[in-house]
Design an enzyme around this catalytic site. Structure first.
Site, PDB file in Angstrom:
ATOM      1  N   GLY A 144      43.633  42.142  34.412  1.00 14.07           N
ATOM      2  CA  GLY A 144      42.928  41.054  35.082  1.00 14.07           C
ATOM      3  C   GLY A 144      43.709  40.544  36.278  1.00 14.07           C
ATOM      4  O   GLY A 144      44.942  40.541  36.269  1.00 14.07           O
ATOM      5  N   CYS A 149      49.280  60.650  51.497  1.00 20.93           N
ATOM      6  CA  CYS A 149      50.293  59.610  51.683  1.00 20.93           C
ATOM      7  C   CYS A 149      51.365  59.706  50.598  1.00 20.93           C
ATOM      8  O   CYS A 149      51.257  60.484  49.652  1.00 20.93           O
ATOM      9  CB  CYS A 149      49.637  58.227  51.671  1.00 20.93           C
ATOM     10  SG  CYS A 149      49.007  57.721  50.051  1.00 20.93           S
ATOM     11  N   THR A 163      33.448  41.686  41.582  1.00 21.30           N
ATOM     12  CA  THR A 163      33.793  41.799  43.003  1.00 21.30           C
ATOM     13  C   THR A 163      32.546  41.703  43.872  1.00 21.30           C
ATOM     14  O   THR A 163      32.549  41.020  44.908  1.00 21.30           O
ATOM     15  CB  THR A 163      34.504  43.137  43.265  1.00 21.30           C
ATOM     16  OG1 THR A 163      35.753  43.136  42.570  1.00 21.30           O
ATOM     17  CG2 THR A 163      34.750  43.348  44.757  1.00 21.30           C
ATOM     18  N   CYS A 196      43.529  59.525  49.575  1.00 21.31           N
ATOM     19  CA  CYS A 196      43.569  60.504  50.663  1.00 21.31           C
ATOM     20  C   CYS A 196      44.212  61.819  50.235  1.00 21.31           C
ATOM     21  O   CYS A 196      43.883  62.883  50.755  1.00 21.31           O
ATOM     22  CB  CYS A 196      44.327  59.924  51.858  1.00 21.31           C
ATOM     23  SG  CYS A 196      46.128  59.740  51.616  1.00 21.31           S
ATOM     24  N   HIS A 252      30.134  49.718  43.885  1.00 15.01           N
ATOM     25  CA  HIS A 252      31.185  50.730  43.745  1.00 15.01           C
ATOM     26  C   HIS A 252      31.248  51.367  42.358  1.00 15.01           C
ATOM     27  O   HIS A 252      32.103  52.206  42.111  1.00 15.01           O
ATOM     28  CB  HIS A 252      32.552  50.116  44.099  1.00 15.01           C
ATOM     29  CG  HIS A 252      32.948  48.943  43.248  1.00 15.01           C
ATOM     30  ND1 HIS A 252      32.598  47.660  43.567  1.00 15.01           N
ATOM     31  CD2 HIS A 252      33.661  48.863  42.104  1.00 15.01           C
ATOM     32  CE1 HIS A 252      33.073  46.842  42.661  1.00 15.01           C
ATOM     33  NE2 HIS A 252      33.723  47.548  41.743  1.00 15.01           N
ATOM     34  N   GLU A 253      30.356  50.981  41.454  1.00 13.35           N
ATOM     35  CA  GLU A 253      30.293  51.594  40.129  1.00 13.35           C
ATOM     36  C   GLU A 253      28.938  52.302  40.021  1.00 13.35           C
ATOM     37  O   GLU A 253      27.940  51.669  39.720  1.00 13.35           O
ATOM     38  CB  GLU A 253      30.406  50.537  39.029  1.00 13.35           C
ATOM     39  CG  GLU A 253      31.642  49.660  39.102  1.00 13.35           C
ATOM     40  CD  GLU A 253      31.615  48.540  38.066  1.00 13.35           C
ATOM     41  OE1 GLU A 253      30.641  48.483  37.276  1.00 13.35           O
ATOM     42  OE2 GLU A 253      32.552  47.736  38.030  1.00 13.35           O
ATOM     43  N   GLY A 285      42.888  49.989  39.313  1.00 13.10           N
ATOM     44  CA  GLY A 285      42.052  51.146  39.585  1.00 13.10           C
ATOM     45  C   GLY A 285      41.876  52.097  38.425  1.00 13.10           C
ATOM     46  O   GLY A 285      42.315  51.850  37.293  1.00 13.10           O
ATOM     47  N   HIS A 335      31.478  38.135  43.922  1.00 11.94           N
ATOM     48  CA  HIS A 335      32.494  37.247  44.494  1.00 11.94           C
ATOM     49  C   HIS A 335      32.519  37.322  46.019  1.00 11.94           C
ATOM     50  O   HIS A 335      32.731  36.304  46.698  1.00 11.94           O
ATOM     51  CB  HIS A 335      33.864  37.625  43.933  1.00 11.94           C
ATOM     52  CG  HIS A 335      34.891  36.550  44.072  1.00 11.94           C
ATOM     53  ND1 HIS A 335      34.726  35.276  43.577  1.00 11.94           N
ATOM     54  CD2 HIS A 335      36.121  36.564  44.659  1.00 11.94           C
ATOM     55  CE1 HIS A 335      35.801  34.550  43.850  1.00 11.94           C
ATOM     56  NE2 HIS A 335      36.659  35.299  44.516  1.00 11.94           N
ATOM     57  N   CYS A 379      29.590  44.440  39.539  1.00 12.33           N
ATOM     58  CA  CYS A 379      30.960  44.034  39.227  1.00 12.33           C
ATOM     59  C   CYS A 379      31.184  42.619  39.745  1.00 12.33           C
ATOM     60  O   CYS A 379      30.503  42.169  40.679  1.00 12.33           O
ATOM     61  CB  CYS A 379      31.947  45.013  39.872  1.00 12.33           C
ATOM     62  SG  CYS A 379      33.682  44.542  39.733  1.00 12.33           S
ATOM     63  N   CYS A 438      47.047  54.463  46.783  1.00 15.41           N
ATOM     64  CA  CYS A 438      46.914  55.188  48.048  1.00 15.41           C
ATOM     65  C   CYS A 438      47.064  54.234  49.235  1.00 15.41           C
ATOM     66  O   CYS A 438      46.456  53.161  49.273  1.00 15.41           O
ATOM     67  CB  CYS A 438      45.563  55.896  48.097  1.00 15.41           C
ATOM     68  SG  CYS A 438      45.217  56.712  49.675  1.00 15.41           S
TER      69      CYS A 438
END
Length: 394
Positions: free
Chosen positions: A311, A127, A67, A124, A94-95, A336, A70, A65, A138
């Site tokens: 974006g 919350c 991210t 979680c 994370h993917e 998300g 970056h 990604c 979250c």
């Protein structure tokens, strides 16, 4: 095990006021205000051990990604340029998707041998945001590859509640690797799905749609919107390779914003001509270049049209609010892809052949060559880049 491991120094910038959670857990809400001297390599790490509510996954495929790339970039003071939620040292990624090889003693929903995809927003459930059903907002959010060890590794330990079965995709294609690759791409498709169909509530069949930007999220938006009954699906993208991928995934019209500007054409007027004066029912910004997207949208939205902000753009954006007001148009922010039945819906679309994001894959790299994949991404690779120990070395 082998893993792509990122280290950094905790050096809060002078004047930066940390929250209690940041100080207590050594995680940053704004990484570029705290972490500097980023260092990354593929190295040996201890094998993870699943807790009683977790499963151990043998990672089959993981997506690169923006991210991920970056966060390794640094400014003139050697602080990371990634401004989001993060904690180091960490295994990034994370993917991802994988095969269950061990289950915790309290896990009853999964078994050894199951193939699963992993949510990247680990809510979680307790919350205020989660109790409202807004898992992506979250207040105690954790993120694999950003706040705890993620998927650029041979193995990952993940809570079972954040795993979704891929067995239906495997059964449809009769191919384990197809299921794992598609499973690694549910996250970006889910981001687009969340923006257009959950936050934005979708469109009436027959409405015209614009997707602005054909990076991995934009390509995912094209593929997902193609299943919705939209009439004309129009994609803005200056990169010819990405534009070609958008066409293959279902875009009807491709517009190069740079060419329009060069030729003195007003993009809003072009959209009104394409839609015979009806306008755009949904305008999806997957680029974050809001200085262009809002002016284009405000001149071309249909009555009751929707602007979907997916974006990321930092800082203020100027636009004519009256153009939205007079058309009873709306702006929907989205972040998300977790909760809200998003993963099951995307999986069902993939398991029926309605979405095949493998068309967007333009690079496959062995885990040991993760940095090579990062470099290719940073140089502007057109589509999605995947990491897997199942791929050959470069």
């Amino acid at each position: 095990m082998r893993a792509f491991y990122v280290e950094a120094d905790w050096v809060p910038k002078p004047g930066y006021k940390m929250s209690p959670r940041e100080a207590d857990t050594k995680r940053a809400l704004r990484g570029n205000s705290i972490f500097k001297n980023m260092r990354a390599s593929v190295t040996d790490r201890p094998d993870p051990k699943p807790k009683e509510d977790e499963v151990l996954l043998e990672v089959g495929a993981a997506g690169i990604c923006g991210t991920d790339v970056h966060l390794l970039r640094m400014d003139e003071d050697n602080y990371t340029r990634y401004d989001g939620h993060s904690r180091y040292p960490i295994i990034t990624g994370h993917e991802f998707a994988g095969t269950v090889v061990e289950v915790g003693k309290k896990v009853t929903s999964l078994k050894v041998g199951d193939m699963v995809s992993v949510e990247s927003m680990h809510w979680c459930g307790e919350c205020d945001a989660c109790r409202l059903g807004m898992m992506n907002q979250c207040q105690n959010l954790d993120e694999p590859g950003l706040t705890f060890d993620g998927g650029f590794a041979e193995y990952a330990a993940i809570k079972a509640k954040h795993c979704y079965l891929l067995n239906d995709i495997r059964d449809f294609y009769g191919d384990d690797m197809a299921a794992l690759e598609l499973g690694a791409m549910i996250e970006p498709v889910g981001v687009a799905y969340n923006g257009m169909f959950v936050s934005g509530k979708g469109i009436r069949p027959g409405g015209h749609v614009v997707i602005y930007g054909a990076g991995p999220i934009g390509l995912s938006a094209v593929a997902a919107m193609r299943t919705s009954g939209c009439a004309k699906l129009i994609c803005f993208e200056p990169n010819p390779e990405r534009a070609k991928l958008a066409k293959e995934l279902g875009a009807d019209y491709l517009l190069d914003p740079e060419e329009l500007k060069k030729n003195g054409q007003n993009p809003s007027e072009v959209l009104m001509e394409l839609t015979k004066g009806r306008g755009i029912a949904m305008f999806v910004d997957c680029s974050g270049v809001t200085e262009y997207t809002y002016p284009t949208a405000q001149g071309a939205l249909a009555i009751g049209g929707k602007f979907i902000q997916i974006g990321h753009h930092l800082g203020p954006t100027t636009f004519d609010q009256y153009a939205f007001q007079v058309k009873a148009a709306s702006i929907h922010g989205s972040m998300g892809q977790s909760g809200m039945g998003i993963y099951p819906d995307v999986i069902a679309l993939m398991a029926s052949g309605r979405i095949d994001m493998r068309k967007a894959i333009t690079g496959r790299y062995h885990l040991e060559d993760t940095r090579v994949g990062f470099d290719a991404f940073a140089k502007g690779a057109a589509g999605k880049m995947l990491i897997s120990t199942n791929y050959p070395r470069q």
